[in-house]
Motif scaffolding. Structure first.
Motif, short mmCIF file in Angstrom:
data_model
loop_
_atom_site.label_atom_id
_atom_site.label_comp_id
_atom_site.label_asym_id
_atom_site.label_seq_id
_atom_site.Cartn_x
_atom_site.Cartn_y
_atom_site.Cartn_z
N SER A 93 0.84 -1.20 0.00
CA SER A 93 0.00 0.00 0.00
C SER A 93 0.87 1.25 0.00
CB SER A 93 -0.91 0.01 1.23
OG SER A 93 -0.14 0.01 2.42
N MET A 94 0.23 2.39 -0.33
CA MET A 94 0.95 3.67 -0.35
C MET A 94 -0.01 4.79 0.05
SD MET A 94 1.18 4.38 -4.44
CE MET A 94 -0.31 4.38 -5.46
N ARG A 95 0.57 5.87 0.53
CA ARG A 95 -0.23 7.04 0.90
C ARG A 95 -0.35 7.96 -0.30
NH1 ARG A 95 2.34 10.00 5.71
NH2 ARG A 95 0.38 11.19 5.65
N VAL A 96 -1.61 8.29 -0.62
CA VAL A 96 -1.89 9.18 -1.74
C VAL A 96 -2.50 10.46 -1.18
CG1 VAL A 96 -3.18 9.50 -3.90
CG2 VAL A 96 -2.21 7.26 -3.32
N CYS A 97 -2.06 11.63 -1.68
CA CYS A 97 -2.45 12.93 -1.12
C CYS A 97 -3.09 13.80 -2.20
CB CYS A 97 -1.23 13.66 -0.57
SG CYS A 97 -0.07 12.64 0.35
N ILE A 98 -3.94 14.72 -1.74
CA ILE A 98 -4.49 15.73 -2.62
C ILE A 98 -4.82 16.98 -1.81
CG2 ILE A 98 -6.94 15.10 -2.43
CD1 ILE A 98 -7.12 15.64 -5.50
N CYS A 99 -4.74 18.12 -2.43
CA CYS A 99 -5.09 19.38 -1.74
C CYS A 99 -6.60 19.44 -1.56
CB CYS A 99 -4.59 20.57 -2.57
SG CYS A 99 -5.01 22.17 -1.87
N SER A 100 -7.04 19.64 -0.34
CA SER A 100 -8.48 19.69 -0.06
C SER A 100 -9.02 21.11 -0.03
CB SER A 100 -8.77 19.02 1.29
OG SER A 100 -8.07 19.68 2.33
N MET A 101 -8.12 22.09 -0.06
CA MET A 101 -8.52 23.49 0.05
C MET A 101 -8.68 24.10 -1.34
SD MET A 101 -6.26 26.68 1.52
CE MET A 101 -5.02 26.37 0.25
N GLN A 102 -9.75 24.87 -1.50
CA GLN A 102 -9.95 25.61 -2.73
C GLN A 102 -9.63 27.09 -2.53
OE1 GLN A 102 -13.15 24.48 -5.48
NE2 GLN A 102 -13.90 26.58 -5.27
N THR A 103 -10.15 27.67 -1.44
CA THR A 103 -9.84 29.06 -1.10
C THR A 103 -9.59 29.17 0.39
OG1 THR A 103 -12.15 29.71 -0.69
CG2 THR A 103 -11.32 29.94 -2.96
#
Length: 322
Positions: free
Chosen positions: A93-103
């Motif tokens: 397994s691996m950790r996957v990230c994404i930006c959750s902020m829009q403003t």
């Protein structure tokens, strides 16, 4: 070989709105400030704003160790600017990230600031005075009647005084200290206080003048001559337990200081006072003293009404106008 498409379901805030005037926001503001203080973390956010990536992919693109990348990711997670999800990888397994902020919006304007008249108001219950000097006749009452004893200055130090909805005395003063919430980034044009008051006579007398002096931060604003102690009818809010033949209601008066003088009900009364003289930037509180001076021409006492006595459902209201 093309990079595999990865998706993460974004939950939580997309548009973050925080305000410096709200103490509950301070920890979150500090956390976001820490997260945004690193150029590396800003680069990570830029990579993640449009697509999800694994920690290893971020480390490879930025040419930094995976261990350092993981530390930066944790800081961004703590600030709730990104979210991570464990997904299947080529080797486990691996950790996957994404930006959750829009403003992200950080406001310095008090949320209570009126968009109509650019004003901020604070209401003080009349029993929450900071200090006093009282001479009989005097007393306090709540919606259930008298608090402690009539004509005893010691009653003004009762633990129950904070419940007072009506207080009165012949001579002396009560002083209230309001939290100083002036916004130093805005130009203050007026500081005002609104309070329901009248004279204090034996029983009541509609014709009973009394010179009531208003002082702000130790500077005398004005002396208002109250025409009488009003008991000819029931106060609109005065509780039924309060007997007829006693003070029932007062006059709602507004005392204010502007750059060009002092005012009562928006009429000029003292051109020698100004907001600058109050030195509002030097103290965490604003002191309002209401009293009858020893050398007053008319020593006719004072009644101060709270929200459950008299005609107006309020305590003492302080207003900043910008």
């Amino acid at each position: 070989m093309s990079k595999p498409k990865r998706t993460i379901k974004i939950i939580g805030e997309r548009d973050i709105e925080l305000n410096l005037s709200n103490p509950a926001h301070h920890e979150r503001i500090a956390s976001i400030g820490k997260a945004l203080s690193s150029p590396i973390r800003l680069q990570i956010l830029a990579l993640l704003k449009d697509c999800a990536m694994s920690v290893q992919e971020i480390a490879h693109i930025l040419n930094i160790p995976v261990s350092s990348t993981a530390v930066h990711i944790r800081c961004l997670e703590d600030a709730q600017l990104i979210i991570t999800e464990v997904q299947p990888g080529n080797h486990g397994s691996m950790r996957v990230c994404i930006c959750s902020m829009q403003t992200f919006t950080l406001s310095t304007v008090n949320p209570e600031l009126s968009a109509v008249d650019n004003s901020v108001s604070i209401e003080m219950p009349i029993g929450h005075y900071f200090q006093c000097k009282i001479e009989p006749t005097c007393g306090l009452a709540d919606e259930n009647g008298a608090i402690d004893m009539y004509d005893s200055p010691s009653s003004f130090y009762s633990l129950n005084r904070t419940k007072a909805q009506l207080l009165w005395f012949r001579q002396g003063y009560v002083e209230y200290r309001f939290q100083n919430l002036i916004n130093p980034m805005r130009h203050l044009s007026e500081l005002s206080f609104s309070v329901e008051i009248c004279s204090e006579a034996p029983g009541y007398l509609n014709d009973w003048p009394s010179d009531i002096t208003i002082t702000v931060n130790g500077i005398e604003l004005t002396t208002f001559c109250s025409p009488g102690d009003f008991g000819d009818r029931r106060g609109k809010l005065t509780p039924a337990i309060w007997p007829n033949g006693r003070t029932q209601y007062g006059l709602l008066k507004t005392f204010s200081i502007r750059e060009n003088g002092g005012y009562i009900d928006h009429m000029p009364v003292n051109p020698s006072i100004s907001i600058k003289q109050l030195k509002l930037d030097k103290c965490p509180y604003i002191a309002l003293r209401i009293g009858i001076k020893e050398d007053a021409k008319h020593i006719g006492g004072i009644n101060i009404f709270g929200e459950k006595y008299g005609d107006y459902p309020q305590g003492i209201i302080m207003t900043f106008t910008y």
